[in-house]
Write a protein that holds these residues in place. Structure first.
Motif, PDB file in Angstrom:
ATOM      1  N   ARG A   1      11.618  13.561 -74.978  1.00  9.94           N
ATOM      2  CA  ARG A   1      11.436  12.213 -75.506  1.00  9.94           C
ATOM      3  C   ARG A   1      10.200  12.151 -76.398  1.00  9.94           C
ATOM      4  O   ARG A   1       9.213  12.841 -76.156  1.00  9.94           O
ATOM      5  N   ALA A   2      10.254  11.260 -77.381  1.00  4.44           N
ATOM      6  CA  ALA A   2       9.114  11.088 -78.288  1.00  4.44           C
ATOM      7  C   ALA A   2       7.863  10.651 -77.536  1.00  4.44           C
ATOM      8  O   ALA A   2       6.742  10.980 -77.944  1.00  4.44           O
ATOM      9  N   ASP A   3       8.025   9.920 -76.430  1.00  7.60           N
ATOM     10  CA  ASP A   3       6.872   9.480 -75.639  1.00  7.60           C
ATOM     11  C   ASP A   3       6.014  10.658 -75.194  1.00  7.60           C
ATOM     12  O   ASP A   3       4.800  10.523 -75.021  1.00  7.60           O
ATOM     13  N   SER A   4       6.653  11.824 -74.993  1.00  3.55           N
ATOM     14  CA  SER A   4       5.923  12.992 -74.490  1.00  3.55           C
ATOM     15  C   SER A   4       5.077  13.671 -75.564  1.00  3.55           C
ATOM     16  O   SER A   4       4.243  14.528 -75.243  1.00  3.55           O
TER      17      SER A   4
ATOM     18  N   ASN B   1       5.020  17.477 -67.554  1.00  2.00           N
ATOM     19  CA  ASN B   1       5.788  16.233 -67.600  1.00  2.00           C
ATOM     20  C   ASN B   1       6.705  16.296 -66.382  1.00  2.00           C
ATOM     21  O   ASN B   1       7.839  16.755 -66.465  1.00  2.00           O
ATOM     22  N   PRO B   2       6.209  15.854 -65.227  1.00  2.00           N
ATOM     23  CA  PRO B   2       6.920  16.089 -63.969  1.00  2.00           C
ATOM     24  C   PRO B   2       7.995  15.032 -63.708  1.00  2.00           C
ATOM     25  O   PRO B   2       8.070  14.024 -64.418  1.00  2.00           O
ATOM     26  N   PRO B   3       8.807  15.240 -62.693  1.00  2.00           N
ATOM     27  CA  PRO B   3       9.731  14.180 -62.266  1.00  2.00           C
ATOM     28  C   PRO B   3       8.912  13.016 -61.700  1.00  2.00           C
ATOM     29  O   PRO B   3       8.160  13.203 -60.748  1.00  2.00           O
ATOM     30  N   TYR B   4       9.022  11.817 -62.309  1.00  2.00           N
ATOM     31  CA  TYR B   4       8.190  10.709 -61.830  1.00  2.00           C
ATOM     32  C   TYR B   4       8.954   9.390 -61.695  1.00  2.00           C
ATOM     33  O   TYR B   4       8.354   8.318 -61.577  1.00  2.00           O
ATOM     34  N   VAL B   5      10.269   9.449 -61.702  1.00  2.00           N
ATOM     35  CA  VAL B   5      11.072   8.226 -61.571  1.00  2.00           C
ATOM     36  C   VAL B   5      11.364   7.972 -60.095  1.00  2.00           C
ATOM     37  O   VAL B   5      11.782   8.887 -59.370  1.00  2.00           O
ATOM     38  N   SER B   6      11.155   6.739 -59.670  1.00  2.00           N
ATOM     39  CA  SER B   6      11.452   6.388 -58.279  1.00  2.00           C
ATOM     40  C   SER B   6      12.958   6.295 -58.085  1.00  2.00           C
ATOM     41  O   SER B   6      13.728   6.138 -59.051  1.00  2.00           O
ATOM     42  N   LEU B   7      13.380   6.362 -56.837  1.00  2.00           N
ATOM     43  CA  LEU B   7      14.813   6.292 -56.532  1.00  2.00           C
ATOM     44  C   LEU B   7      15.407   4.972 -57.003  1.00  2.00           C
ATOM     45  O   LEU B   7      16.501   4.928 -57.579  1.00  2.00           O
ATOM     46  N   GLU B   8      14.682   3.889 -56.794  1.00  2.00           N
ATOM     47  CA  GLU B   8      15.174   2.573 -57.219  1.00  2.00           C
ATOM     48  C   GLU B   8      15.327   2.498 -58.730  1.00  2.00           C
ATOM     49  O   GLU B   8      16.347   2.020 -59.242  1.00  2.00           O
ATOM     50  N   GLU B   9      14.328   2.994 -59.452  1.00  2.00           N
ATOM     51  CA  GLU B   9      14.388   2.973 -60.917  1.00  2.00           C
ATOM     52  C   GLU B   9      15.529   3.847 -61.423  1.00  2.00           C
ATOM     53  O   GLU B   9      16.233   3.485 -62.373  1.00  2.00           O
ATOM     54  N   TYR B  10      15.702   5.001 -60.790  1.00  2.00           N
ATOM     55  CA  TYR B  10      16.747   5.926 -61.223  1.00  2.00           C
ATOM     56  C   TYR B  10      18.132   5.293 -61.114  1.00  2.00           C
ATOM     57  O   TYR B  10      18.962   5.430 -62.019  1.00  2.00           O
ATOM     58  N   ASN B  11      18.358   4.581 -60.039  1.00  2.00           N
ATOM     59  CA  ASN B  11      19.663   3.959 -59.832  1.00  2.00           C
ATOM     60  C   ASN B  11      19.949   2.838 -60.816  1.00  2.00           C
ATOM     61  O   ASN B  11      21.096   2.388 -60.946  1.00  2.00           O
ATOM     62  N   GLN B  12      18.916   2.373 -61.515  1.00  2.00           N
ATOM     63  CA  GLN B  12      19.077   1.293 -62.494  1.00  2.00           C
ATOM     64  C   GLN B  12      19.071   1.800 -63.931  1.00  2.00           C
ATOM     65  O   GLN B  12      19.128   1.012 -64.874  1.00  2.00           O
ATOM     66  N   CYS B  13      19.037   3.110 -64.101  1.00  2.00           N
ATOM     67  CA  CYS B  13      18.951   3.695 -65.440  1.00  2.00           C
ATOM     68  C   CYS B  13      20.257   3.519 -66.217  1.00  2.00           C
ATOM     69  O   CYS B  13      21.326   3.295 -65.648  1.00  2.00           O
ATOM     70  N   ALA B  14      20.150   3.677 -67.542  1.00  2.00           N
ATOM     71  CA  ALA B  14      21.337   3.660 -68.397  1.00  2.00           C
ATOM     72  C   ALA B  14      22.260   4.810 -68.023  1.00  2.00           C
ATOM     73  O   ALA B  14      21.805   5.851 -67.535  1.00  2.00           O
TER      74      ALA B  14
END
Length: 281
Positions: A94-97, A191-204
């Motif tokens: 991602r460009a953010d990185s 750039n590690p895995p940093y998404v919470s389970l709740e956030e992941y389930n709401q992803c596109a």
């Protein structure tokens, strides 16, 4: 089918499936099939597609209509002005990185001005496609760069990208900091895995095509940072630094984790002004 008709048909198919930027995606997919720049599509709009070209284009549109990421269909992603090969084995850069690479280059140049040598030793944890490690080695060839990943499949993609871009990176397979043990490092970046389970389930929907292990950082998204704070200290030399990407809302929590272990921390924003990188030393 003429090229201009193909673009309109592709856009309609993607709009029907709720794909954002449907026209842009349809154009890029046709340009990919024809191996031309996007602007040529409009200059040569009356070009008749061959039977094979039309078949390939229709197949690509159907894949995108099922929310497969555009980058996986095209097999490429731009990062730091470089073109990287990507497929389902790796996270899409991602460009953010890019701020992580830019901040690292700034720190290295700062070190040079302070009289430190040009040859520095750097490890990239969770390298994936190799985008971070390769970009750093590309723009600062003197670096001794090592990229690590648990996934052998990811390392295969990273090796392919390094070869294509003509940079030297040593790749090591292993879990977490295990491949770095017994050595001291000037920088460890990740750039590690940093998404919470709740956030992941709401992803596109597109996110679920990418490797879940590259996103999920535990229940609250902070597991990887806790492990880093506990284990990375003995791997850094006296002036060693740790540079980490974080989620936009994680700066306070991640800084707290490292400060409790005796680290000084500094937070840097991305181009949108959101907290994106933490420097710990």
């Amino acid at each position: 089918m003429k090229g201009i008709e193909g673009m309109r048909w592709g856009e309609a198919q993607l709009l029907e499936k709720g794909i954002e930027n449907a026209r842009f995606d349809a154009d890029l997919l046709l340009a990919g099939v024809l191996d031309v720049a996007r602007d040529r599509l409009y200059l040569d709009g009356d070009r008749i597609l061959s039977e094979q070209e039309e078949t390939d284009y229709r197949r690509a549109i159907m894949r995108r209509a099922e929310h497969e990421p555009l980058q996986y269909i095209l097999k490429r992603q731009e990062f730091m002005g470089l073109s990287f090969y990507v497929d389902e084995r790796v996270l899409i850069p991602r460009a953010d990185s890019e701020i992580l690479v830019e901040k690292w280059l700034e720190l290295v140049k700062q070190g040079e001005r302070q009289g430190r040598g040009r040859s520095i030793k750097v490890a990239d944890l969770c390298t994936g496609s190799g985008a971070l490690a390769i970009s750093m080695a590309y723009y600062y060839p003197e670096v001794k760069m090592v990229g690590t990943d648990l996934s052998l499949d990811a390392l295969e993609v990273a090796r392919q990208n390094a070869l294509r871009l003509g940079v030297s990176v040593q790749w090591r397979q292993g879990d977490f900091v295990a491949p770095l043990q017994g050595e001291l490092w000037d920088f460890i970046i990740t750039n590690p895995p940093y998404v919470s389970l709740e956030e992941y389930n709401q992803c596109a929907p597109e996110i679920f095509s990418e490797p879940a292990m590259a996103f999920l950082g535990g229940q609250d998204g902070l597991d990887f940072y806790r492990r880093l704070a506990a284990e990375v200290g003995p791997l850094l030399n006296q002036q060693g630094k740790l540079l980490m990407e974080i989620g936009w809302n994680q700066a306070e929590a991640v800084c707290g984790i490292f400060q409790k272990k005796g680290y000084e921390t500094q937070v840097f924003p991305d181009l949108a002004g959101r907290d994106r990188v933490i420097l710990a030393r």
